[in-house]
Design an enzyme around this catalytic site. Structure first.
Site, PDB file in Angstrom:
ATOM      1  N   HIS A 100      -6.616   4.214   7.449  1.00 54.18           N
ATOM      2  CA  HIS A 100      -5.754   3.852   6.460  1.00 54.18           C
ATOM      3  C   HIS A 100      -5.703   5.030   5.188  1.00 54.18           C
ATOM      4  CE1 HIS A 100      -4.986   0.898   3.390  1.00 54.18           C
ATOM      5  NE2 HIS A 100      -5.684   2.026   2.627  1.00 54.18           N
TER       6      HIS A 100
ATOM      7  N   TYR B 175      -9.352  -9.601   2.880  1.00 58.65           N
ATOM      8  CA  TYR B 175     -10.542  -8.761   3.617  1.00 58.65           C
ATOM      9  C   TYR B 175     -11.160  -7.944   2.108  1.00 58.65           C
ATOM     10  CZ  TYR B 175      -6.988  -4.401   2.891  1.00 58.65           C
ATOM     11  OH  TYR B 175      -6.071  -3.939   2.193  1.00 58.65           O
ATOM     12  N   GLU B 176     -10.487  -8.594   1.188  1.00 54.32           N
ATOM     13  CA  GLU B 176     -11.854  -8.035  -0.163  1.00 54.32           C
ATOM     14  C   GLU B 176     -12.304  -9.144  -0.269  1.00 54.32           C
ATOM     15  OE1 GLU B 176      -8.495  -5.389  -3.722  1.00 54.32           O
ATOM     16  OE2 GLU B 176      -7.216  -7.222  -2.236  1.00 54.32           O
TER      17      GLU B 176
ATOM     18  N   SER C  78       0.803  -1.397   0.241  1.00 52.31           N
ATOM     19  CA  SER C  78       0.579  -0.231   0.318  1.00 52.31           C
ATOM     20  C   SER C  78       0.677   1.048  -0.016  1.00 52.31           C
ATOM     21  CB  SER C  78      -1.129  -0.053   1.332  1.00 52.31           C
ATOM     22  OG  SER C  78      -2.136  -0.963   0.995  1.00 52.31           O
TER      23      SER C  78
ATOM     24  N   MET D 283      -1.880  -7.278   7.141  1.00 52.39           N
ATOM     25  CA  MET D 283      -2.273  -7.363   6.225  1.00 52.39           C
ATOM     26  C   MET D 283      -2.016  -8.694   4.857  1.00 52.39           C
ATOM     27  SD  MET D 283      -5.590  -4.935   7.224  1.00 52.39           S
ATOM     28  CE  MET D 283      -5.901  -4.317   9.042  1.00 52.39           C
ATOM     29  N   SER D 284      -1.266  -8.773   4.491  1.00 52.60           N
ATOM     30  CA  SER D 284      -0.715  -9.558   3.869  1.00 52.60           C
ATOM     31  C   SER D 284       0.369 -10.627   3.060  1.00 52.60           C
ATOM     32  CB  SER D 284      -0.606  -8.320   2.393  1.00 52.60           C
ATOM     33  OG  SER D 284       0.746  -7.473   3.029  1.00 52.60           O
TER      34      SER D 284
ATOM     35  N   HIS E 183      -6.580  -9.099  -1.485  1.00 55.11           N
ATOM     36  CA  HIS E 183      -6.271  -8.884   0.352  1.00 55.11           C
ATOM     37  C   HIS E 183      -7.292 -10.073   0.128  1.00 55.11           C
ATOM     38  CE1 HIS E 183      -4.389  -5.607  -0.198  1.00 55.11           C
ATOM     39  NE2 HIS E 183      -3.033  -5.612   1.091  1.00 55.11           N
TER      40      HIS E 183
ATOM     41  N   ALA F 138       3.751  -2.568   3.698  1.00 57.12           N
ATOM     42  CA  ALA F 138       3.400  -1.070   4.644  1.00 57.12           C
ATOM     43  C   ALA F 138       3.064  -2.410   6.160  1.00 57.12           C
ATOM     44  CB  ALA F 138       2.665  -0.627   4.353  1.00 57.12           C
TER      45      ALA F 138
ATOM     46  N   ASN G 289       3.572   2.800  10.900  1.00 56.62           N
ATOM     47  CA  ASN G 289       2.707   3.643  12.469  1.00 56.62           C
ATOM     48  C   ASN G 289       3.446   3.019  13.802  1.00 56.62           C
ATOM     49  OD1 ASN G 289       1.132   1.666  11.034  1.00 56.62           O
ATOM     50  ND2 ASN G 289      -0.136   1.862  12.975  1.00 56.62           N
TER      51      ASN G 289
ATOM     52  N   HIS H  59      -2.886   1.064  -3.688  1.00 58.98           N
ATOM     53  CA  HIS H  59      -2.963   0.155  -4.598  1.00 58.98           C
ATOM     54  C   HIS H  59      -3.288  -0.020  -6.708  1.00 58.98           C
ATOM     55  CE1 HIS H  59      -1.619  -2.888  -1.783  1.00 58.98           C
ATOM     56  NE2 HIS H  59      -2.404  -2.221  -1.035  1.00 58.98           N
TER      57      HIS H  59
END
Length: 278
Positions: free
Chosen positions: A248, A86-87, A31, A212-213, A84, A114, A236, A62
């Site tokens: 995000h 979550y998609e 990202s 998350m990846s 991902h 990220a 972060n 993306h």
């Protein structure tokens, strides 16, 4: 042949037909990490929607394109954007581009992301090499019938991230005068960010960064015999006892700010990994 096998082979044949040669090295950009690529390096940009069988990236930050590039004169495939869990994609769909690389015979894979820093000693904006990972997504892309031509039913996972590539990355960072942390990445399914209690648990488990990846892709790539390097941009800091709110959009902003450091490292590293193989 499963649906994913058919899709992967169809996409692979299309890529082979539409690209003049296949590079030894491929790169997946996380990202907000795409801006460092010099437009002069890009020979061809292929939207994922044009590749038969490919999913389409739906996440802000993306680009959703396969770039055929020469980075400092060295050929490379660049997947600008990824897929991902979550998609709503299955683990096999998330890792379909990686399966294509395995079928194409690509040798080296650099996975970037990220990530939130869990190690309190790691600074926001810094880079971390992945030495290992923890899969907390609840999914594995190898679930279901094994494709014996792609790899073994029970792949050994004792050394997923290639020590030789990590050594080359450390040397490239030294040459650039960059600090490069090393640590363990934990992958969660998302899309909700972590609670303080979850953050504390993952740190106790030994994780240094969270995202998350990457892990599903690393599993598939390792299964198919690719050499893997993982790099996190620490966008972060997750400190469970003084958890600051984030979003995000803020993560993307920091990823954009960190992409120059990532670009310097990759520009120094990739020319040492070899050029075309076919």
């Amino acid at each position: 042949m499963t649906d994913i096998q058919t899709r992967a082979r169809t996409a692979t044949d299309w890529i082979r037909k539409n690209c003049p040669s296949i590079p030894n090295t491929a790169l997946v950009l996380g990202s907000g990490l795409g801006k460092w690529i010099d437009s002069a390096w890009i020979q061809k940009s292929i939207p994922y929607a044009d590749i038969p069988g490919f999913p389409v990236s739906t996440v802000e930050g993306h680009a959703g394109a396969l770039l055929v590039a020469e980075i400092k004169g060295t050929p490379a495939f660049v997947f600008s954007g990824r897929f991902h869990l979550y998609e709503g994609y299955s683990p096999r769909e998330v890792t379909l581009p990686i399966a294509c690389l395995g079928l194409l015979g690509t040798e080296n894979l650099i996975l970037t992301n990220a990530a939130g820093a869990l190690n309190p000693l790691f600074a926001t904006g810094g880079l971390m090499l992945l030495t290992d990972h923890i899969n907390m997504t609840g999914h594995n892309p190898l679930t279901g019938p094994n494709v014996d031509d792609w790899g073994p039913r029970f792949p050994d996972m004792s050394q997923v991230y290639c020590p030789a590539l990590r050594e080359q990355a450390m040397q490239a960072a030294m040459n650039c005068g960059q600090r490069l942390e090393q640590g363990v990445y934990v992958a969660v399914a998302g899309p909700s960010l972590e609670t303080p209690a979850e953050t504390r648990m993952y740190r106790i488990m030994g994780a240094d960064a969270i995202g998350m990846s990457t892990v599903p892709e690393a599993i598939t790539a390792h299964h198919m015999g690719l050499k893997i390097l993982g790099i996190s941009c620490l966008t972060n800091k997750n400190l469970p006892d003084c958890m600051a709110q984030t979003s995000h959009a803020e993560i993307l902003d920091q990823a954009n700010a960190s992409s120059d450091a990532l670009g310097s490292l990759l520009s120094a590293l990739i020319p040492n990994l070899g050029g075309r193989h076919g």
